[in-house]
Design an enzyme around this catalytic site. Structure first.
Site, PDB file in Angstrom:
ATOM      1  N   GLU A 184       1.096  -1.281  -0.027  1.00 53.76           N
ATOM      2  CA  GLU A 184       0.126   0.255   0.018  1.00 53.76           C
ATOM      3  C   GLU A 184       0.732   1.322  -0.381  1.00 53.76           C
ATOM      4  OE1 GLU A 184      -2.013   3.151   1.748  1.00 53.76           O
ATOM      5  OE2 GLU A 184      -0.400   2.245   2.288  1.00 53.76           O
ATOM      6  N   ASP A 242      -8.116   1.391   8.101  1.00 53.46           N
ATOM      7  CA  ASP A 242      -6.572   1.944   8.049  1.00 53.46           C
ATOM      8  C   ASP A 242      -5.775   2.493  10.254  1.00 53.46           C
ATOM      9  OD1 ASP A 242      -4.454   1.916   7.346  1.00 53.46           O
ATOM     10  OD2 ASP A 242      -4.869   2.584   5.177  1.00 53.46           O
TER      11      ASP A 242
HETATM   12 ZN   LIG Z   1       0.987   4.459   6.001  1.00 54.74          ZN
END
Ligand SMILES: [Zn+2]
Ligand SMILES: *[C@@H]1O[C@H](CO)[C@@H](O)[C@H](O)[C@H]1NC(C)=O
Length: 383
Positions: A184, A242
């Site tokens: 990511e 997240d």
């Molecule tokens: Zn990050």
């Protein structure tokens, strides 16, 4: 012809999931994960509080942790790897490996192409620089939360599905998958090219292709082509966790299109709080936008692993705080700066959401003794 049509109709009904709130009694059976989220010794979290840069031993340790967890505790979940390589601006001509992991639980009678899957996502890679960066909230904790969620709904799913044979199951082609994405993070600075290596690169297209091939072979065997022609279409909702694990998070509702899903999760949080089942006692909920009106949504959102999916029409619920926690992308994003009570509350909130989505009211097993209040599971830990 008729039976095919029936299947199609039932399947279309499934597209709007029969989301059923849990009773208060069922809410009290949602586990918090107890000491499993302890940063130093917790079985779910502590093994992955290490640097997890793609292509390094730490990344492999994390992969093994995930795969071993499912193989050992959740053998009915299938495991798929999606491997790709790419160059990055930090590593020259070297092909860096990126490995996404997909753990999937479908109704046992269901044909793959017919299953609409609640898709729970986090990234497990950590930043390349600063060297030694851990990424506890980013996103070791979200990954550990998803392992907990899978474990916490498994027995209820089994109980639910055991009574539904072929045929009875019509209208229940609803599955769940945990997708742990690699790559990511940007290696130098965030750009379209230098980010989202796992979510964006060939690997997902790879599944699309292989799934098409699979659907074709099924059609050849007379199983029908299925409701969903691609894996992308079979994602009923993409829930991306997240930057979770710091105290006092505020998660806005980012998208008008999926505010209904946000409302479900926020309502679950509110009910758990009201019943005294959460540990954090701040006045402010984690998910405060329950009353947000359609005209209050802006175009702003956080760039993250959902983008390539959203661009292809997938519905997304993005569970990420704004503002980001102060430790974000600093060396302080480690186990010592986590708030265990907040993590355990997230464990309950997300598990509740999944249990409600999967229609598990009345099917949850009793809590393990470590989970029972006043039996050592719920004291505030000193970090
Ligand atoms: Zn990050
Ligand atoms: C993907 O990579 C993993 C880890 O290196 C390996 O175990 C697996 O066999 C690979 N899978 C495929 C399909 O290449």
């Amino acid at each position: 012809m008729t039976s095919k049509l029936t299947t199609l109709l039932f399947s279309l009904i499934n597209l709007t999931s029969a989301y059923t709130p849990l009773s208060d009694a069922s809410l009290s059976l949602i586990p918090s994960g107890s000491s499993d989220f302890d940063p130093l010794s917790g079985a779910l979290l502590s093994p992955i509080l290490i640097p997890r840069v793609p292509g390094t031993p730490g990344s492999e340790t994390a992969q093994h942790h995930f795969v071993n967890f499912f193989r050992t505790h959740l053998p009915d979940w299938t495991v798929q790897w999606h491997n790709s390589t790419a160059t990055t601006p930090a590593t020259g001509n070297k092909q860096v490996p990126f490995r996404n992991l997909i753990f999937r639980r479908d109704p046992p009678w269901a044909t793959e192409g017919d299953v609409a899957r609640l898709t729970l996502v986090a990234h497990y890679d950590s930043l390349y620089k600063p060297e030694g960066f851990i990424g506890a909230i980013d996103s070791a904790v979200p990954c550990a939360l998803l392992l907990h969620v899978a474990r916490s709904v498994e027995e209820a799913l089994r109980r639910k599905w055991v009574g539904m044979g072929e045929g009875d199951g019509l209208g229940e082609e609803v599955g769940v998958q945990v997708v742990l994405l690699d790559g990511e993070e940007a290696w130098v600075t965030w750009t379209d090219e230098d980010s989202l290596y796992g979510a964006r690169k060939g690997c997902w297209d790879g599944i699309l292709t292989s799934n098409r091939a699979l659907a074709e072979s099924w059609a050849g065997e007379g199983n029908g082509a299925g409701t969903f022609s691609t894996q992308m279409e079979s994602i009923s909702l993409f829930v991306l966790l997240d930057l979770l694990g710091s105290a006092n998070p505020t998660i806005p509702s980012y998208f008008a299109k999926t505010h209904w899903a946000y409302e479900h999760m926020a309502t679950a949080e509110r009910r758990l709080r009201k019943l005294g089942l959460l540990e954090t006692k701040e006045a402010k909920p984690f998910l405060p936008d329950l009353q947000k009106k359609s005209y209050q949504f802006t175009m702003g959102y956080v760039l993250d692993d959902h983008v390539p999916f959203m661009e292809r029409g997938v519905d997304v619920l993005h569970v990420i705080p704004t503002p980001f926690p102060p430790v974000w992308h600093t060396m302080d994003d480690d186990g010592a700066h986590l708030d265990i009570s907040t993590i355990r509350d997230w464990a309950k909130i997300v598990t509740t959401f999944v249990a409600e989505w999967m229609d598990l009211d009345g099917l949850l097993p009793p809590l393990a003794s470590a989970e029972k209040p006043n039996k050592g599971g719920h004291e505030k830990e000193e970090l």
